[in-house]
Design a protein around this motif. Structure first.
Motif: not given
Length: 82
Positions: A6-7, A9-15, A19, A37-38
Motif C-alpha cells: 500500500n505504501t 502504491k501511494n508513493l508511486r501515485k504521488e509521483k 506501474q 502493490e496488491n
C-alpha cells in the motif's frame, strides 16, 4: 507485507508514475510492481523493496515494534482515573 504494498502504491501515485513507468525505471516487470502493490507476490526480496522505495525518494527502516502495556504500565499511567 500488505502495508509495504500500500505504501509503494501511494508513493508511486504521488509521483504521478504508472506501474509500467516505475517498473521500466527499475528494470522490473509491470506485473511484479502490481503483485507487490496488491500483496499477491509469493516472495519479494528486500533489495527490490529498497530499490523501489529509493526511486520513490524514501528509505527502508527498521523500527521497534510497539508493545502492549503491562499492568504496571497501566497502573502508573492511572488510566482508570481518566
Amino acid at each position: 507485507m500488505e502495508a509495504i504494498g500500500n505504501t509503494i502504491k501511494n508513493l508511486r501515485k504521488e509521483k504521478g508514475l504508472s506501474q509500467a513507468e516505475l517498473a521500466s525505471q527499475l528494470g522490473m516487470s509491470r506485473s511484479t510492481i502490481s503483485s507487490i502493490e496488491n500483496n499477491t507476490i509469493a516472495e519479494i526480496g528486500i533489495r527490490k523493496v529498497e530499490a523501489i522505495l529509493n526511486l520513490l525518494g524514501h528509505t527502508l527502516a527498521a523500527v521497534p515494534m510497539r508493545r502492549r502495556p503491562t499492568l504496571d504500565d497501566l497502573k502508573v499511567s492511572n488510566l482508570h482515573d481518566q
